[in-house]
Design an enzyme around this catalytic site. Sequence first.
Site, short mmCIF file in Angstrom:
data_model
loop_
_atom_site.label_atom_id
_atom_site.label_comp_id
_atom_site.label_asym_id
_atom_site.label_seq_id
_atom_site.Cartn_x
_atom_site.Cartn_y
_atom_site.Cartn_z
CG HIS A 1 -2.22 -1.08 0.97
ND1 HIS A 1 -3.33 -1.14 1.10
CD2 HIS A 1 -1.90 -2.86 1.48
CE1 HIS A 1 -4.08 -1.70 0.78
NE2 HIS A 1 -3.29 -2.82 1.34
CG ASP B 1 -0.28 9.12 0.89
OD1 ASP B 1 -0.07 8.16 1.22
OD2 ASP B 1 -0.77 10.97 0.71
P1 ADQ Z 1 -3.17 5.70 4.69
O1 ADQ Z 1 -1.39 6.52 5.39
O2 ADQ Z 1 -4.01 5.62 5.81
O3 ADQ Z 1 -3.06 4.92 4.43
P2 ADQ Z 1 -4.80 7.20 2.89
O4 ADQ Z 1 -5.04 6.57 1.57
O5 ADQ Z 1 -4.85 9.31 3.62
O6 ADQ Z 1 -4.09 6.87 4.39
O7 ADQ Z 1 -6.25 6.72 4.37
C1 ADQ Z 1 -5.99 7.31 5.29
C2 ADQ Z 1 -7.87 7.27 5.63
O8 ADQ Z 1 -8.30 7.45 6.77
C3 ADQ Z 1 -8.81 7.48 4.69
O9 ADQ Z 1 -9.84 6.45 4.31
C4 ADQ Z 1 -9.69 8.49 5.26
O10 ADQ Z 1 -10.84 9.05 5.62
C5 ADQ Z 1 -9.75 8.27 7.02
N1 ADQ Z 1 -9.48 8.98 8.22
C6 ADQ Z 1 -8.82 9.95 8.12
N2 ADQ Z 1 -8.57 10.62 9.10
C7 ADQ Z 1 -9.67 10.74 9.75
C8 ADQ Z 1 -10.62 10.65 11.10
N3 ADQ Z 1 -10.36 11.34 11.18
N4 ADQ Z 1 -11.69 9.62 11.33
C9 ADQ Z 1 -11.32 8.42 10.50
N5 ADQ Z 1 -10.88 7.99 9.42
C10 ADQ Z 1 -9.93 8.96 8.95
C11 ADQ Z 1 -1.72 4.00 3.43
C12 ADQ Z 1 -0.88 4.30 2.88
C13 ADQ Z 1 -1.92 4.73 1.69
C14 ADQ Z 1 -2.48 4.45 0.49
C15 ADQ Z 1 -3.66 3.85 2.01
C16 ADQ Z 1 -4.04 2.44 0.33
O11 ADQ Z 1 0.26 5.14 3.60
O12 ADQ Z 1 -1.13 6.11 0.89
O13 ADQ Z 1 -3.90 5.47 0.15
O14 ADQ Z 1 -2.82 2.67 2.80
O15 ADQ Z 1 -3.36 1.89 -0.29
#
Ligand code: ADQ
Length: 427
Positions: A169, A381
């Site tokens: 990921h 990312d």
């Molecule tokens: P993450 O580093 O967790 O994922 P991201 O893809 O931005 O990063 O996803 C974050 C998730 O957390 C989103 O679904 C968002 O809605 C949720 N989220 C954020 N803040 C929140 C809050 N306060 N309350 C509830 N939910 C919240 C890792 C990798 C990424 C990759 C994903 C998927 O680091 O690059 O895109 O996996 O493969």
Amino acid sequence: MKVLEGRLITVSNRLPVEVKTRGGSPRLSRSAGGLATALDSIWRYSHGVWIGWGGAADSPAANGVLQKATRGHSYSFKPVPLSRDEISKFYSGFANEIIWPLFHDMPSRCNFDPEYWEVYQRVNRRFAQAAAEAANGKDLVWVHDYHLMLMGRYLREASSSGRAGFFLHIPFPAPDIFEKLPWRKQILRALLHYDLLGFQTDRDRYNFVSCLERIVPEAISTRDDPFNTIELEDRRTRVGTFPISIGFEEFANHAASREVELAANQFRHELGNKFLVLGVDRMDYTKGIPERLKAFRILLRRFPELRHRVTLLQVVVPSREEIPNYKELRREVELLVSQINGEFTESGWVPIHYMHRNLTRRQLVTYYRAADIALVTSLKDGMNLVAKEFCAAQVDETGVVVISDLRHARRGKTFPHAPPARGYSRQ
Ligand code: ADQ
């Protein structure tokens, strides 16, 4: 497309739900973060087993809560217990103090502690054992992310004969960075025990193949876009690019609901109908949160006419709080928020509204719908699902995503239809 004859055995460090003890009794909550969001539909709509750590509350009562969560589904959870020491050295240590910073091109943040490596191997073996017990020859074992890179090898050692795939990921670094990892060869060779390896972008796939060419020259690689095929000893691994996404319709429908529309209007009203800029992130140094706050401060200093008219809502979900780097980051973010608010707040206007907590899906979608701009300022990312969630929630097609070109995006492909800015019409 080949249809799966058996079941899907999904394996990730954490289950998509977590059991926490509140008021003495175990409660279930959705795991926060991109992996849980991306795979949300898997356990609701597929047939199989999900293997992962179920949270700190590991007891018969907690396991009962987990089993109840999947009652009526054709999917079950199989928790893998981890001791406190294992969580500290495998999860916080090897995964998040070595692989996470290294793979995000931040080697100076790495703590290459050899003990972490010992525990990483041990825990990967345990996950492989659990998967080998759950899977039969027809099942497909699908392993997720950097916590479990060795599992392919241990699955084969546990005589698991079915097909196994792995998806990363996060980004895969270029050779100059990856070579800093003392256990680089073992990890690459272990990955070649999977039948299929998936990366988010072509750049990650090319980086992986370049690392193999340098570090495991005995592996033979052939390129047949969009795949590479790697042969080593008697095994063959296909390597492909599979950019991950979200349940777009589900987000869009939720955002279009009357309930969310009313909540979004109410929220904007309470903020005085200012132009709303939104940041939503896990609290992580790769997401560029201090950089975003500093940019907002520069904006307010340079363009005084924007004061009173623009509000930044920064929502942060707590993450990896036991790791020193993350504790420092939280302090830095909160200090910046208070400094900026101290510098600019006036009667009737607070420039930054800051929330540090896990939100429900409804709350998140409400903020996406209410905002004019989403700021995605990652320094690096894998994909970034927040940007996609925000796009899906743009029912009126008026919101804008401002996205960092450092985040490793497939620029021009991920968001081909960025709608025009709303301007200041809503003031
Ligand atoms: P993450 O580093 O967790 O994922 P991201 O893809 O931005 O990063 O996803 C974050 C998730 O957390 C989103 O679904 C968002 O809605 C949720 N989220 C954020 N803040 C929140 C809050 N306060 N309350 C509830 N939910 C919240 C890792 C990798 C990424 C990759 C994903 C998927 O680091 O690059 O895109 O996996 O493969």
